[in-house]
Design a protein around this motif. Structure first.
Motif, mmCIF file in Angstrom:
data_model
loop_
_atom_site.group_PDB
_atom_site.id
_atom_site.type_symbol
_atom_site.label_atom_id
_atom_site.label_comp_id
_atom_site.label_asym_id
_atom_site.label_seq_id
_atom_site.Cartn_x
_atom_site.Cartn_y
_atom_site.Cartn_z
ATOM 1 N N SER A 111 -58.028 6.881 4.659
ATOM 2 C CA SER A 111 -58.304 7.793 5.775
ATOM 3 C C SER A 111 -59.603 8.573 5.550
ATOM 4 N N THR A 112 -60.294 8.888 6.651
ATOM 5 C CA THR A 112 -61.422 9.832 6.582
ATOM 6 C C THR A 112 -60.959 11.127 5.924
ATOM 7 N N ASN A 113 -59.714 11.535 6.230
ATOM 8 C CA ASN A 113 -59.212 12.820 5.737
ATOM 9 C C ASN A 113 -58.338 12.690 4.497
ATOM 10 N N ALA A 114 -58.594 11.659 3.710
ATOM 11 C CA ALA A 114 -57.906 11.538 2.415
ATOM 12 C C ALA A 114 -58.438 12.615 1.467
ATOM 13 N N LEU A 115 -57.703 12.866 0.398
ATOM 14 C CA LEU A 115 -58.262 13.801 -0.594
ATOM 15 C C LEU A 115 -59.365 13.112 -1.389
ATOM 16 N N LEU A 116 -59.170 11.851 -1.748
ATOM 17 C CA LEU A 116 -60.211 11.150 -2.503
ATOM 18 C C LEU A 116 -61.209 10.503 -1.542
ATOM 19 N N SER A 117 -62.444 10.436 -2.002
ATOM 20 C CA SER A 117 -63.500 9.883 -1.142
ATOM 21 C C SER A 117 -63.508 8.357 -1.221
ATOM 22 N N ILE A 118 -64.300 7.770 -0.350
ATOM 23 C CA ILE A 118 -64.482 6.306 -0.356
ATOM 24 C C ILE A 118 -64.919 5.858 -1.750
ATOM 25 N N GLU A 119 -65.895 6.585 -2.325
ATOM 26 C CA GLU A 119 -66.447 6.179 -3.615
ATOM 27 C C GLU A 119 -65.425 6.373 -4.737
ATOM 28 N N ASP A 120 -64.641 7.480 -4.664
ATOM 29 C CA ASP A 120 -63.598 7.716 -5.683
ATOM 30 C C ASP A 120 -62.671 6.513 -5.780
ATOM 31 N N VAL A 121 -62.278 5.983 -4.627
ATOM 32 C CA VAL A 121 -61.329 4.860 -4.620
ATOM 33 C C VAL A 121 -62.054 3.585 -5.051
ATOM 34 N N ALA A 122 -63.251 3.362 -4.494
ATOM 35 C CA ALA A 122 -63.977 2.114 -4.789
ATOM 36 C C ALA A 122 -64.214 1.949 -6.288
ATOM 37 N N GLU A 123 -64.477 3.074 -6.971
ATOM 38 C CA GLU A 123 -64.724 3.007 -8.427
ATOM 39 C C GLU A 123 -63.515 2.520 -9.211
ATOM 40 N N GLU A 124 -62.325 2.727 -8.652
ATOM 41 C CA GLU A 124 -61.093 2.513 -9.433
ATOM 42 C C GLU A 124 -60.298 1.281 -9.021
ATOM 43 N N VAL A 125 -60.766 0.566 -8.020
ATOM 44 C CA VAL A 125 -60.014 -0.622 -7.608
ATOM 45 C C VAL A 125 -60.935 -1.838 -7.670
ATOM 46 N N LYS A 126 -60.308 -2.993 -7.778
ATOM 47 C CA LYS A 126 -61.122 -4.201 -8.025
ATOM 48 C C LYS A 126 -61.499 -4.947 -6.757
ATOM 49 N N ARG A 127 -60.770 -4.662 -5.667
ATOM 50 C CA ARG A 127 -61.030 -5.425 -4.443
ATOM 51 C C ARG A 127 -61.414 -4.492 -3.306
ATOM 52 N N PRO A 128 -62.078 -5.024 -2.295
ATOM 53 C CA PRO A 128 -62.424 -4.183 -1.140
ATOM 54 C C PRO A 128 -61.173 -3.690 -0.414
ATOM 55 N N PHE A 129 -61.295 -2.562 0.246
ATOM 56 C CA PHE A 129 -60.196 -2.035 1.052
ATOM 57 C C PHE A 129 -60.726 -1.781 2.454
ATOM 58 N N TRP A 130 -59.911 -1.197 3.314
ATOM 59 C CA TRP A 130 -60.341 -0.878 4.682
ATOM 60 C C TRP A 130 -60.568 0.630 4.779
ATOM 61 N N PHE A 131 -61.418 1.014 5.729
ATOM 62 C CA PHE A 131 -61.681 2.439 5.915
ATOM 63 C C PHE A 131 -61.364 2.838 7.347
ATOM 64 N N GLN A 132 -60.699 4.002 7.484
ATOM 65 C CA GLN A 132 -60.371 4.525 8.820
ATOM 66 C C GLN A 132 -61.320 5.660 9.158
ATOM 67 N N LEU A 133 -61.897 5.578 10.339
ATOM 68 C CA LEU A 133 -62.888 6.569 10.752
ATOM 69 C C LEU A 133 -62.367 7.466 11.865
ATOM 70 N N TYR A 134 -62.492 8.791 11.646
ATOM 71 C CA TYR A 134 -62.391 9.741 12.751
ATOM 72 C C TYR A 134 -63.820 10.056 13.129
ATOM 73 N N LEU A 135 -64.175 9.844 14.394
ATOM 74 C CA LEU A 135 -65.536 10.183 14.801
ATOM 75 C C LEU A 135 -65.709 11.693 14.723
ATOM 76 N N THR A 136 -66.795 12.136 14.130
ATOM 77 C CA THR A 136 -67.035 13.572 13.977
ATOM 78 C C THR A 136 -68.044 14.050 15.017
ATOM 79 N N ARG A 137 -67.974 15.351 15.317
ATOM 80 C CA ARG A 137 -68.952 15.925 16.269
ATOM 81 C C ARG A 137 -70.364 15.640 15.790
#
Ligand code: FMN
Length: 417
Positions: A111-137
């Motif tokens: 989620s966009t509103n996860a506690l961990l960032s995209i990079e935090d997760v990417a560093e710790e997993v071996k395969r690509p994942f999906w990302f959910q976007l909330y459009l921001t102002r």
């Protein structure tokens, strides 16, 4: 409730264990629906009212559960849906859930509103994942998020369209989980009385919305929560899908669709897949259940995009019901978060194992041998859950479940015979 992992039998067992291990404000955050929680209840009620037809004249010794979702192979057609603040249930919950999903050969959406960032997760997993976007102002920030997801190797983007503003969850208001968040006496007591959870949180990579890090100092939780809330954009519309599509060449899933007209628009604007969802009953209360919403959306999509569904799934039997209605894949939210709260990564793995085994059993007992071809007449829909012409284009088997292929288009009266 206390039960060792190996004796856990159901998602509900995981739920009951999670309720003892996670502080109450976060349990409430996960479990609540919006307002009077009518849609939350309606999701379950509609699923419970669908009946299976038990047919026994088939050899079901060979069963296939493998499928694809937006072109990616999956061990069975499920994905872990985006859950904001997932890491509040268990420290580093986003990483643990993503690892568990990959271990089970299914996908995880951050989620966009996860506690961990995209990079935090990417560093710790071996395969690509999906990302959910909330459009921001601030569209510059949305652009940045899309670019960060691309750099992290995310293979699909989920654009959530049902959150122009947030549905009110009364429990969150009472618990001080609003904006700004308050440390009430109840919250403090809940945390103190869950020392294992609290100790675990000391090892968390972050305690606030990681994707926004750098915009507000991480220590300023109140300011951060205000920023996240302020960035919700009530102005987005169909043209926003074009805006995202122009920057995201990968697979695009539009989430939060309940109406056939919206599904048509999403496809015209470049969606590869539609996720029929009422946000697990957390947004518009009194919106229909996804059991009711799915068939007309399928009619409108008419095979031009994949159609996934979520909201209310607590078992593999629920999954089979949605697949019989015509969805090609399911997302789960709370079902895996309960596993996370109960046993961390092993709990999410357990949740997925339960869903898979139950789906397999339900297939065998309804005479279905291939998850990619679940005949429509595996379920019987009570007439009041079905509007005029709903389900018209659904495949129905003519004599054997095993072919799965539609032989002719049935009339609506036949579907419920
Ligand atoms: C605690 C919680 C947080 C959620 N956060 C998000 C989010 O950040 N973005 C989003 O698109 N959906 C979010 N959802 C909705 C889920 O992705 C999904 O649509 C919903 O959970 C499905 O219903 P279920 O929980 O009954 O499976 C959230 C759901 C829950 C329960």
């Amino acid at each position: 409730m206390s039960l060792p992992l190996e004796r856990v039998a159901s998602i509900d067992d995981l739920r009951r264990i999670a309720r003892t291990r996670v502080p109450q404000p976060f349990v409430d955050y996960v479990e609540s629906g919006s307002f009077a929680q009518l849609t939350l209840a309606r999701n379950r009620n509609a699923l419970d009212r669908l009946e299976f037809r038990q047919t026994v004249m088939n050899d079901v010794s060979q069963r296939n559960l493998g499928s694809t979702m937006v072109g990616e192979r999956v061990a069975f057609p499920v994905a872990l849906g985006p859950v904001g603040m997932c890491g509040a249930v268990r420290a580093n919950g986003e990483i643990l859930s993503c690892r568990a999903a990959h271990c089970a050969n299914v996908q995880f959406a951050l989620s966009t509103n996860a506690l961990l960032s995209i990079e935090d997760v990417a560093e710790e997993v071996k395969r690509p994942f999906w990302f959910q976007l909330y459009l921001t102002r601030d569209r510059g920030f949305s652009r940045e998020l899309i670019e960060r997801a691309r750099r992290a190797g995310c293979t699909a983007l989920i654009l959530t369209m049902d959150l122009h503003v947030e549905g009110t969850r009364y429990a969150d208001v009472r618990n001080g989980l609003g904006v700004p968040p308050e440390l009430t006496a109840f919250n403090a007591w809940s945390i103190i009385s869950h020392p294992r959870w609290a100790l675990g949180m000391l090892g968390s990579k972050r305690w606030s919305f990681g994707n926004y890090a750098g915009r507000v100092p991480a220590s300023k939780l109140k300011e951060m929560a205000r920023l996240v809330k302020e960035q919700l954009d009530p102005s987005f519309d169909a043209s926003s899908i074009d805006w995202v599509r122009n920057q995201w060449p990968g697979k695009l899933i539009i989430k939060g669709i309940l109406e056939p007209g919206d599904a048509r628009i999403a496809i015209e604007h470049g969606a590869d897949a539609i996720l029929v969802s009422n946000h697990g009953g957390r947004q518009l209360d009194s919106a229909p259940s996804t059991v009711e919403a799915l068939p007309p959306v399928l009619d409108a999509v008419d095979g031009r995009a994949e159609v996934f569904v979520d909201s209310g799934i607590r078992s593999g039997l629920d999954m089979l019901k949605f697949l019989a209605l015509g969805a090609t894949g399911c997302f789960v939210g709370r079902a895996y978060v309960y596993g996370l709260g109960a046993f961390g990564e092993a709990g999410v793995r357990k949740a997925l194992e339960i869903l898979r085994d139950e789906l397999d059993t339900a297939m065998a007992l309804t005479g279905v041998t291939d998850v990619r071809h679940v005949p429509r007449d595996v379920v019987r829909i009570p007439p009041d859950l079905m509007g005029p012409n709903r389900g018209r284009r659904m495949p129905v088997r003519s004599h054997s479940h095993q072919t799965g292929a539609p032989k002719r288009k049935p009339q609506i009266e036949e579907l419920n015979q």
